[in-house]
Scaffold this motif. Structure first.
Motif, PDB file in Angstrom:
ATOM      1  N   ASP A   1       0.793  -1.315   0.121  1.00 14.33           N
ATOM      2  CA  ASP A   1       0.095   0.112   0.030  1.00 14.33           C
ATOM      3  C   ASP A   1       0.817   1.193  -0.050  1.00 14.33           C
ATOM      4  OD1 ASP A   1      -1.851   1.973   0.546  1.00 14.33           O
ATOM      5  OD2 ASP A   1      -2.714   1.137   2.094  1.00 14.33           O
ATOM      6  N   VAL A   2       0.695   1.916  -1.152  1.00 20.58           N
ATOM      7  CA  VAL A   2       1.602   3.191  -1.152  1.00 20.58           C
ATOM      8  C   VAL A   2       0.721   4.543  -1.215  1.00 20.58           C
ATOM      9  CG1 VAL A   2       3.708   2.156  -2.079  1.00 20.58           C
ATOM     10  CG2 VAL A   2       1.696   2.959  -3.848  1.00 20.58           C
ATOM     11  N   SER A   3      -0.590   4.292  -0.914  1.00 19.42           N
ATOM     12  CA  SER A   3      -1.447   5.488  -1.062  1.00 19.42           C
ATOM     13  C   SER A   3      -1.109   6.713  -0.310  1.00 19.42           C
ATOM     14  CB  SER A   3      -2.779   5.078  -0.781  1.00 19.42           C
ATOM     15  OG  SER A   3      -2.539   4.626   0.823  1.00 19.42           O
ATOM     16  N   ARG A   4      -0.513   6.595   0.820  1.00 16.33           N
ATOM     17  CA  ARG A   4       0.225   7.624   1.501  1.00 16.33           C
ATOM     18  C   ARG A   4       1.082   8.722   0.862  1.00 16.33           C
ATOM     19  NH1 ARG A   4       2.496   6.876   6.918  1.00 16.33           N
ATOM     20  NH2 ARG A   4       1.901   9.056   7.267  1.00 16.33           N
ATOM     21  N   ILE A   5       2.020   7.940   0.276  1.00 18.23           N
ATOM     22  CA  ILE A   5       3.108   8.704  -0.473  1.00 18.23           C
ATOM     23  C   ILE A   5       2.580   8.930  -1.807  1.00 18.23           C
ATOM     24  CG2 ILE A   5       5.084   7.700   0.940  1.00 18.23           C
ATOM     25  CD1 ILE A   5       5.612   5.827  -1.449  1.00 18.23           C
ATOM     26  N   ALA A   6       1.780   8.405  -2.575  1.00 21.36           N
ATOM     27  CA  ALA A   6       1.027   8.626  -3.824  1.00 21.36           C
ATOM     28  C   ALA A   6       0.587  10.006  -3.905  1.00 21.36           C
ATOM     29  CB  ALA A   6       0.057   7.565  -4.186  1.00 21.36           C
ATOM     30  N   SER A   7      -0.296  10.439  -3.023  1.00 18.30           N
ATOM     31  CA  SER A   7      -0.925  12.002  -2.914  1.00 18.30           C
ATOM     32  C   SER A   7       0.199  12.885  -2.590  1.00 18.30           C
ATOM     33  CB  SER A   7      -2.037  11.882  -2.069  1.00 18.30           C
ATOM     34  OG  SER A   7      -1.718  11.463  -0.664  1.00 18.30           O
TER      35      SER A   7
ATOM     36  N   LEU B   1       8.813   2.442   2.865  1.00 18.97           N
ATOM     37  CA  LEU B   1       8.006   3.594   2.142  1.00 18.97           C
ATOM     38  C   LEU B   1       7.006   4.479   2.768  1.00 18.97           C
ATOM     39  CD1 LEU B   1       7.258   1.224  -0.892  1.00 18.97           C
ATOM     40  CD2 LEU B   1       8.535   3.158  -1.161  1.00 18.97           C
ATOM     41  N   ASN B   2       6.230   3.866   3.881  1.00 19.69           N
ATOM     42  CA  ASN B   2       5.338   4.754   4.545  1.00 19.69           C
ATOM     43  C   ASN B   2       6.217   5.261   5.669  1.00 19.69           C
ATOM     44  OD1 ASN B   2       2.839   4.249   2.979  1.00 19.69           O
ATOM     45  ND2 ASN B   2       3.383   2.175   3.171  1.00 19.69           N
TER      46      ASN B   2
END
Length: 266
Positions: free
Chosen positions: A46-52, A244-245
């Motif tokens: 899950d890379v949603s935190r860094i995507a935005s 990553l997070n």
């Protein structure tokens, strides 16, 4: 050969094509990669935190730079990811002090697209903007400047070239890292596709797919089973998601805040 087959093979427009430098690079790599017993391990991350957060940065940082640095940070903690199997003069493992990422880069060379390899020393200690700049330099600088050594090396006659490959892969651990890197990164998710089992003579090769709308992405590591085991790789992938997070997210936040202050000052 039957006459019908010969007539098709000898039709006008059929001819032999000498191997170009990019094709020689891949032929040598595949020749030695086939001798390595590699196994892929995959985890959905899950890379949603860094995507935005990445989208809001004033200067672009690509996913390749983010994953390369995150994996190097994991390799700093996990020494098995910095080891290489050497077969001669006796079977042993060689542990590298630092990581050198070998990132596959597609470049136009003459009339064809070819794969070259950008070597990035100590990506774990390199700020993300510098890592992105190094990758961009290898993607945009003229090929003779960016990959001059490769162009010279792959004009060496094949028997000598293959012997040098064998020697570096099996005898000299330090030279192997300088010539090939300690881990590979091979990605073409930007083209909407992914490789399920990229071939490589390195101990580990990182590969990830297309990042979904929910910020989840399949990430896999192809590893040399002579040097380490699947459980180690599985735990490393779990740690990669945490890095990553964690560390990567914090660096992106700092870059975002620095960009905001620069805008306010202007």
């Amino acid at each position: 050969m039957p006459d019908t087959a010969r007539s098709v093979a000898d039709r006008p427009g059929s001819f032999s094509i000498p191997l170009s430098v990019p094709r020689r690079i891949v032929c040598d790599l595949v020749h030695f990669a086939h001798k390595v017993p590699t196994v892929p391990v995959q985890r959905v991350v899950d890379v949603s935190r860094i995507a935005s957060l990445r989208e809001a940065l004033p200067a672009r940082v690509g996913w390749c730079a983010l994953f390369t640095k995150a994996y190097a940070l994991v390799a700093r903690e996990v020494p098995e990811l910095r080891r290489a199997y050497l077969a001669h003069p006796w079977a042993r493992l060689y542990q590298h002090a630092d990581s050198i990422a070998s990132v596959a880069v597609e470049r136009q060379f003459g009339r064809e697209a070819g794969v070259f390899f950008a070597h990035l020393p100590r990506p774990d200690a390199t700020p993300l903007p510098e890592l992105e700049a190094a990758l961009r330099w290898h993607k945009e600088t003229p090929v003779p400047t960016a990959f001059g050594f490769a162009l010279r090396f792959y004009r060496v006659p094949r028997p000598l070239r293959r012997f040098l490959w064998w020697y570096l892969l099996n005898v000299r651990g330090s030279r192997k890292a300088e010539f090939l890197g300690t881990f590979g990164v091979s990605v073409y998710s930007g083209l909407g596709a992914e490789s399920l089992h990229p071939l490589s003579p390195l101990t580990t090769t990182l590969n990830y797919g297309v990042i979904g709308p929910d910020g989840r992405v399949p990430v896999r590591v192809v590893y040399d089973h002579r040097a380490l085991d699947g459980g180690t790789v599985a735990r490393a992938l779990g740690r990669l998601e945490e890095v990553l997070n964690g560390e990567i997210h914090r660096e992106l936040v700092a870059l975002s805040e620095r960009g905001a202050r620069a805008l306010d000052a202007a």
